[in-house]
Motif scaffolding. Structure first.
Motif, PDB file in Angstrom:
ATOM      1  N   LEU B  48       9.242  -4.517  29.005  1.00 30.71           N
ATOM      2  CA  LEU B  48       9.591  -5.837  28.440  1.00 30.71           C
ATOM      3  C   LEU B  48       9.289  -5.858  26.942  1.00 30.71           C
ATOM      4  O   LEU B  48      10.109  -6.302  26.133  1.00 30.71           O
ATOM      5  CB  LEU B  48       8.803  -6.935  29.165  1.00 30.71           C
ATOM      6  CG  LEU B  48       8.946  -8.338  28.587  1.00 30.71           C
ATOM      7  CD1 LEU B  48      10.360  -8.873  28.812  1.00 30.71           C
ATOM      8  CD2 LEU B  48       7.937  -9.299  29.195  1.00 30.71           C
ATOM      9  N   TYR B  49       8.084  -5.360  26.600  1.00 27.98           N
ATOM     10  CA  TYR B  49       7.695  -5.297  25.191  1.00 27.98           C
ATOM     11  C   TYR B  49       8.715  -4.472  24.415  1.00 27.98           C
ATOM     12  O   TYR B  49       9.150  -4.854  23.330  1.00 27.98           O
ATOM     13  CB  TYR B  49       6.299  -4.671  25.076  1.00 27.98           C
ATOM     14  CG  TYR B  49       6.015  -4.045  23.733  1.00 27.98           C
ATOM     15  CD1 TYR B  49       5.719  -4.837  22.629  1.00 27.98           C
ATOM     16  CD2 TYR B  49       6.052  -2.658  23.566  1.00 27.98           C
ATOM     17  CE1 TYR B  49       5.472  -4.261  21.392  1.00 27.98           C
ATOM     18  CE2 TYR B  49       5.822  -2.081  22.332  1.00 27.98           C
ATOM     19  CZ  TYR B  49       5.530  -2.879  21.251  1.00 27.98           C
ATOM     20  OH  TYR B  49       5.304  -2.312  20.022  1.00 27.98           O
ATOM     21  N   ILE B  52      12.078  -6.284  23.949  1.00 26.25           N
ATOM     22  CA  ILE B  52      11.968  -7.345  22.944  1.00 26.25           C
ATOM     23  C   ILE B  52      11.863  -6.745  21.547  1.00 26.25           C
ATOM     24  O   ILE B  52      12.491  -7.209  20.598  1.00 26.25           O
ATOM     25  CB  ILE B  52      10.773  -8.273  23.282  1.00 26.25           C
ATOM     26  CG1 ILE B  52      11.192  -9.155  24.470  1.00 26.25           C
ATOM     27  CG2 ILE B  52      10.356  -9.118  22.094  1.00 26.25           C
ATOM     28  CD1 ILE B  52      10.179 -10.121  24.941  1.00 26.25           C
ATOM     29  N   THR B  55      15.266  -5.567  20.484  1.00 27.66           N
ATOM     30  CA  THR B  55      16.112  -6.708  20.119  1.00 27.66           C
ATOM     31  C   THR B  55      15.746  -7.209  18.715  1.00 27.66           C
ATOM     32  O   THR B  55      16.621  -7.468  17.885  1.00 27.66           O
ATOM     33  CB  THR B  55      15.940  -7.848  21.144  1.00 27.66           C
ATOM     34  OG1 THR B  55      16.048  -7.276  22.450  1.00 27.66           O
ATOM     35  CG2 THR B  55      16.992  -8.922  20.982  1.00 27.66           C
ATOM     36  N   TYR B  56      14.453  -7.301  18.473  1.00 31.12           N
ATOM     37  CA  TYR B  56      13.964  -7.734  17.152  1.00 31.12           C
ATOM     38  C   TYR B  56      14.458  -6.766  16.075  1.00 31.12           C
ATOM     39  O   TYR B  56      14.983  -7.183  15.037  1.00 31.12           O
ATOM     40  CB  TYR B  56      12.435  -7.798  17.205  1.00 31.12           C
ATOM     41  CG  TYR B  56      11.750  -7.904  15.870  1.00 31.12           C
ATOM     42  CD1 TYR B  56      11.932  -9.013  15.055  1.00 31.12           C
ATOM     43  CD2 TYR B  56      10.893  -6.886  15.420  1.00 31.12           C
ATOM     44  CE1 TYR B  56      11.289  -9.108  13.828  1.00 31.12           C
ATOM     45  CE2 TYR B  56      10.245  -6.974  14.207  1.00 31.12           C
ATOM     46  CZ  TYR B  56      10.448  -8.085  13.406  1.00 31.12           C
ATOM     47  OH  TYR B  56       9.818  -8.171  12.200  1.00 31.12           O
ATOM     48  N   ILE B  59      18.136  -7.147  15.297  1.00 32.56           N
ATOM     49  CA  ILE B  59      18.433  -8.279  14.409  1.00 32.56           C
ATOM     50  C   ILE B  59      18.113  -7.894  12.960  1.00 32.56           C
ATOM     51  O   ILE B  59      18.882  -8.184  12.040  1.00 32.56           O
ATOM     52  CB  ILE B  59      17.674  -9.537  14.872  1.00 32.56           C
ATOM     53  CG1 ILE B  59      18.294  -9.992  16.204  1.00 32.56           C
ATOM     54  CG2 ILE B  59      17.748 -10.651  13.830  1.00 32.56           C
ATOM     55  CD1 ILE B  59      17.560 -11.067  16.917  1.00 32.56           C
ATOM     56  N   LEU B  60      16.989  -7.190  12.779  1.00 27.96           N
ATOM     57  CA  LEU B  60      16.663  -6.717  11.427  1.00 27.96           C
ATOM     58  C   LEU B  60      17.740  -5.770  10.916  1.00 27.96           C
ATOM     59  O   LEU B  60      18.110  -5.793   9.742  1.00 27.96           O
ATOM     60  CB  LEU B  60      15.307  -5.998  11.425  1.00 27.96           C
ATOM     61  CG  LEU B  60      14.054  -6.847  11.600  1.00 27.96           C
ATOM     62  CD1 LEU B  60      12.812  -6.001  11.342  1.00 27.96           C
ATOM     63  CD2 LEU B  60      14.043  -8.041  10.656  1.00 27.96           C
ATOM     64  N   LEU B  63      20.650  -7.731   9.704  1.00 25.73           N
ATOM     65  CA  LEU B  63      20.364  -8.342   8.407  1.00 25.73           C
ATOM     66  C   LEU B  63      20.367  -7.289   7.296  1.00 25.73           C
ATOM     67  O   LEU B  63      20.866  -7.536   6.197  1.00 25.73           O
ATOM     68  CB  LEU B  63      19.006  -9.052   8.460  1.00 25.73           C
ATOM     69  CG  LEU B  63      18.953 -10.267   9.399  1.00 25.73           C
ATOM     70  CD1 LEU B  63      17.526 -10.742   9.595  1.00 25.73           C
ATOM     71  CD2 LEU B  63      19.814 -11.402   8.844  1.00 25.73           C
ATOM     72  N   MET B 268      13.472  -3.424   5.652  1.00 23.20           N
ATOM     73  CA  MET B 268      13.303  -4.872   5.799  1.00 23.20           C
ATOM     74  C   MET B 268      11.817  -5.240   5.863  1.00 23.20           C
ATOM     75  O   MET B 268      11.449  -6.378   5.632  1.00 23.20           O
ATOM     76  CB  MET B 268      13.985  -5.364   7.080  1.00 23.20           C
ATOM     77  CG  MET B 268      15.478  -5.115   7.134  1.00 23.20           C
ATOM     78  SD  MET B 268      16.353  -6.028   5.878  1.00 23.20           S
ATOM     79  CE  MET B 268      16.320  -7.673   6.558  1.00 23.20           C
ATOM     80  N   LYS B 269      10.987  -4.262   6.220  1.00 24.55           N
ATOM     81  CA  LYS B 269       9.548  -4.542   6.342  1.00 24.55           C
ATOM     82  C   LYS B 269       8.867  -3.998   5.084  1.00 24.55           C
ATOM     83  O   LYS B 269       8.217  -2.948   5.137  1.00 24.55           O
ATOM     84  CB  LYS B 269       9.001  -3.893   7.611  1.00 24.55           C
ATOM     85  CG  LYS B 269       9.682  -4.378   8.880  1.00 24.55           C
ATOM     86  CD  LYS B 269       9.059  -3.806  10.121  1.00 24.55           C
ATOM     87  CE  LYS B 269       9.709  -2.559  10.597  1.00 24.55           C
ATOM     88  NZ  LYS B 269       9.150  -1.972  11.791  1.00 24.55           N
ATOM     89  N   LEU B 425      15.954  -5.073  32.749  1.00 21.03           N
ATOM     90  CA  LEU B 425      15.413  -5.114  31.380  1.00 21.03           C
ATOM     91  C   LEU B 425      16.057  -4.039  30.505  1.00 21.03           C
ATOM     92  O   LEU B 425      16.487  -4.313  29.381  1.00 21.03           O
ATOM     93  CB  LEU B 425      13.896  -4.891  31.419  1.00 21.03           C
ATOM     94  CG  LEU B 425      13.048  -6.106  31.767  1.00 21.03           C
ATOM     95  CD1 LEU B 425      11.596  -5.713  31.940  1.00 21.03           C
ATOM     96  CD2 LEU B 425      13.162  -7.163  30.682  1.00 21.03           C
TER      97      LEU B 425
END
Lengths: 328, 501
Positions: B48-49, B52, B55-56, B59-60, B63, B268-269, B425
């Motif tokens: 699950l981690y 997620i 997915t995060y 999105i980055l 962008l 991005m980070k 998942l």
């Protein structure tokens, strides 16, 4: 992208993880909300597999889209009526109990044809038969004037060989008190008659040797004549036979405990033997040795493999079936 | 006594990343077999981690891709002029760009296209100095090729220098870092002779196959001028692997595309960003830190950490949304490609060698705050730990509860719920794969005329390799690198075969 915006995105996903984590954990452990009792309950499951597959499933009178094999998930604890149906086969129904955090395994349900076929194994007129320990061969006592004597029958190749003619033994040698023991390699037998033992090697037909002991020979598999009888079918099932019918019963500590009728015997049957390895039931009807195939799923595959091993392309049941078929 | 204590501390920090990864992997396995229900719950949480997180990151990536497209339209030279008019303390025509191409056995077929890409730059070439840093042990053919190229291309640039790095200098390992440090020191003498200030010089250290985008130098110049702490930064372009993308094996293509995406996302980070592969920095920073480490393989990230430590944490990486294209590590056979990819990724993962260096420096540095030290050390440790473990947990360990279901769970419900929950998942990551496919197509260079159309279909179907790549290439090279560092079997420098020869 501004750091603040990325951090918002980051914390959103952290929050999402923290929210979803307990939901997935509880779901993995089988917890669901029961709106009927307004409480969280731990679910149970039914795991189904039938032979043959693709049977339709009706649970609590509701026909499901799934077909077997299937896993009926998200079931609250309780009793469920289960009906399995397949065209051309007898339906199977039972009341099944679903327990909390438990998978009720019904993973070897046999659906038997509506019209069970009894197939003659050989054209010999058989008075009695003596299956080998590995159930690949059989010695048949032929009683008619043409077939009199002992015959060796290969059950997979459908080949019969006369191994002891009646005129090679004293009159009255072949009788009901005759007992036969197989050697472990299934290449010879010992015939016990009135305390005397005679060795018969299949390579030397009609040549019997009087021997003193029978070390290295197996007793013939249990054969019953007409009375109530049970045979082990698989790890948690037995075949139960009475004068009229054959049943499959599930037994064992975790068993649901169902009984299903397989077929009704034709009139005038005698002597019965069940080969649990290849799931074949043998009996004599009149003077015919008959066979009922109870091999489905992996057993029919096992049977197929054995047939291929013994002979490249021997036509098996289908050929026999063409010769002469009797239906239940 | 102090030296002995330093040795033990250093070994401790060398052992720590590998030990953590192995302890974690063995721990998860033991958990599954000793406490199956807890093991399964842990795997559900881990997957699950991971979903997620993916997915995060997707999105980055979206962008970052948007930034890349936006920056593509920019007229960087005009922006530089605007900066100058706004009173910037430096002018564009004041700056020099020195581009170092290190070469071991690479000859004209690899280097010439890289130099020609420089010529196509939308930037005054007379402010660019090309430096071929060649290895003496590379042989005469390389030396001859370098001088041939000098003769051919010298007229385009402000200067074209060829420096030969002697073999076997004391204290040096046979690494790229040693070669470029030699060239860097020679360049220092070159600029000293001409009395050019170090902060007027930007050094771009490229791989021999690096082909810059025509906007690279104008974008770099703008970012440098616009940065108030310009010498306290490295400037990182987006590495893409397009040189041989139409010819490379599908398997290798997917790996390199995901590597590019990873760099895009890392950009991005900003507060975590570390330089990687081809990038630029000021001559001043290089002189201050005495150039690249000569005994480390991961010179690209090591130079960042070296500057970071030297400036007591006051050093950062500026992401530039402009691409530099390189070769995909490939080979004529699929097995050879897998081997080359594995070795290349292991070399990248060897960046874990920076952890003990950084930790040893942290022990002595009193100016960097404890929080900053903690943030940076957990960052590098966490990244390498995740790299070495995630694919093994998901690809190798998570199927165990399914394979041993009857043994582990008997008739317990979790044994049956586990495959459907984890399967659902993992299917969600399909969304990320679709995004990756779309972006990879958007970034793809024009199809050469000699490449058949079926190749475009392969660009889609290649993504079917993702599960195999996850199993073979994703984590194993990193675990291998950490294990080597842990056991003291240090890695030697392996030169990635270049498509050009």
């Amino acid at each position: 992208m501004p750091v603040a915006l990325r951090l918002v995105l980051f914390y959103f996903f952290v929050a999402l993880f923290l929210i979803l984590l307990p939901i997935f954990m509880l779901s993995s452990l089988g917890y669901r909300y029961n709106s009927a009792t307004h409480s969280f309950q731990r679910l149970g499951m039914i795991s189904l597999r039938t032979y043959p597959e693709e049977a339709s499933i009706t649970l609590n009178k509701k026909r499901l889209k799934q077909k077997t094999p299937a896993k009926l998930t998200n079931l609250f604890p309780g009793k469920y009526s289960l009906l399995l149906e397949k065209k051309g086969f007898k339906s199977w129904s039972e009341e099944v109990e679903v327990r909390s955090n438990w998978v009720t395994q019904l993973e070897s349900i046999f659906l038997f044809p509506e019209k069970m076929r009894f197939l003659p194994v050989t054209d010999l007129a058989a008075a009695s038969f003596f299956p080998s320990p590995k159930s690949r061969k059989m010695v048949i006592w032929g009683k008619s004037s043409e077939d009199s004597g002992l015959w060796l029958l290969n059950l997979f190749l459908e080949e019969e060989t006369l191994i002891l003619e009646e005129n090679q033994v004293p009159p009255g040698f072949f009788s009901r008190d005759m007992e036969i023991y197989w050697s472990k390699n299934e290449r010879s037998i010992v015939i016990q008659k009135k305390g005397q033992c005679f060795l018969l090697n299949f390579k030397k037909p009609n040549h019997i040797v009087n021997v003193k002991n029978i070390i290295g020979f197996d007793e013939e598999p249990t054969v019953s004549q007409g009375t109530e009888k049970t045979f082990q079918f698989d790890a948690n099932k037995i075949i139960s036979l009475n004068q009229k019918h054959a049943f499959l019963r599930q037994v064992g500590p975790e068993a649901v405990g169902y009984t299903q009728k397989i077929f009704s015997f034709p009139a005038g049957w005698k002597q019965i033997y069940f080969d649990s390895q290849f799931k074949q039931l043998y009996f004599i009807q009149g003077s015919r040795l008959m066979r009922v195939n109870l091999a489905y799923g992996r057993f029919s595959k096992l049977m197929e493999n054995m047939r291929e091993t013994m002979s490249g392309s021997v036509q098996f049941f289908s050929e026999v079936g063409k010769k002469n078929e009797t239906e239940e | 006594m102090k030296q002995k204590s330093d040795y033990y501390w250093r070994r401790f920090f060398e052992i720590l990343p590998g030990a953590l990864s192995w302890l974690f992997l063995v721990g998860v396995m033991l958990l599954i077999f000793l406490f199956p229900v807890w093991g399964a719950l842990f795997l559900v949480a881990f997957i699950l981690y991971w979903v997620i997180r993916v997915t995060y990151l997707t999105i980055l990536l979206l962008l970052a891709y948007r930034n890349l497209r936006k920056m593509k339209q920019e007229d960087w030279m005009a922006k530089c002029k605007t900066l100058e008019l706004a009173g910037c303390d430096k002018r564009t025509d004041q700056l020099w760009h020195a581009v170092i191409f290190p070469a071991f056995r690479e000859t004209e077929s690899t280097l010439a296209p890289s130099i020609e890409a420089l010529i196509r730059s939308h930037y005054p070439l007379k402010r660019i100095i090309v430096v071929l840093a060649i290895e003496d042990r590379g042989g005469e053919a390389v030396w001859k090729a370098a001088h041939q190229m000098k003769a051919e291309y010298e007229s385009h640039f402000a200067d074209f220098l060829v420096y030969v790095h002697p073999d076997g200098l004391p204290g040096e390992f046979k690494t790229k870092g040693a070669n470029i440090t030699w060239a860097g020191r020679k360049l220092k003498e070159y600029f000293d002779e001409r009395k050019i200030a170090y902060d007027d010089v930007l050094i771009s250290c490229f791989d021999s196959d690096t082909r810059v985008n025509h906007n690279y130098f104008s974008c770099l110049t703008y970012q440098y001028l616009a940065n108030p702490k310009r010498t306290r930064a490295s400037y990182q372009p987006v590495p893409v692997y397009h040189n041989n993308i139409w010819e490379a094996k599908s398997f290798a293509r997917v790996i390199e595309i995901t590597s590019s995406f990873w760099q895009l996302v890392e950009g991005m980070k900003r507060e975590k960003f570390v330089s990687f592969s081809s990038h630029s920095l000021s001559m001043k920073a290089l002189v201050d830190v005495d150039f690249w480490p000569v005994d480390m393989i991961s010179d690209d990230s090591a130079i960042f950490w070296r500057c970071y430590i030297h400036y007591h944490g006051d050093y950062h990486v500026v992401p530039m949304y402009v691409t530099v294209s390189m070769d995909i590590a490939t080979a004529p056979t699929i097995w050879g490609t897998i081997k080359n990819q594995y070795k290349q990724k292991r070399r990248w993962a060897w960046g874990v060698e920076n952890f003990p260096v950084m930790m040893m420096a942290f022990r002595k540095d009193t100016k960097i705050s404890f929080i900053e030290k903690l943030r940076r050390s957990t960052q590098i440790l966490g990244e390498h730990f995740t790299w070495a473990t995630w694919a093994i947990v998901i690809g190798w360990i998570s199927p165990l509860p399914i394979l041993f279901r009857d043994y582990l769970f008997s008739q317990s419900i979790i044994g049956y719920q586990f495959p459907s929950i984890t399967g659902t998942l993992l299917n969600l990551t399909g969304f990320s794969i679709i995004i990756c496919i779309l972006i990879s197509f958007a970034l793809l260079p024009h199809k050469p005329a000699n490449v058949r159309r079926v190749q475009i279909v392969k660009m889609f179907t290649q993504w079917l390799f993702t599960p195999v790549i996850t199993l073979v290439i994703a984590s194993l090279p990193a675990l291998d690198a950490q294990t080597r560092l842990m056991t003291g079997k240090y890695l030697g420098f392996w030169v990635t075969p270049k498509a050009g020869g």
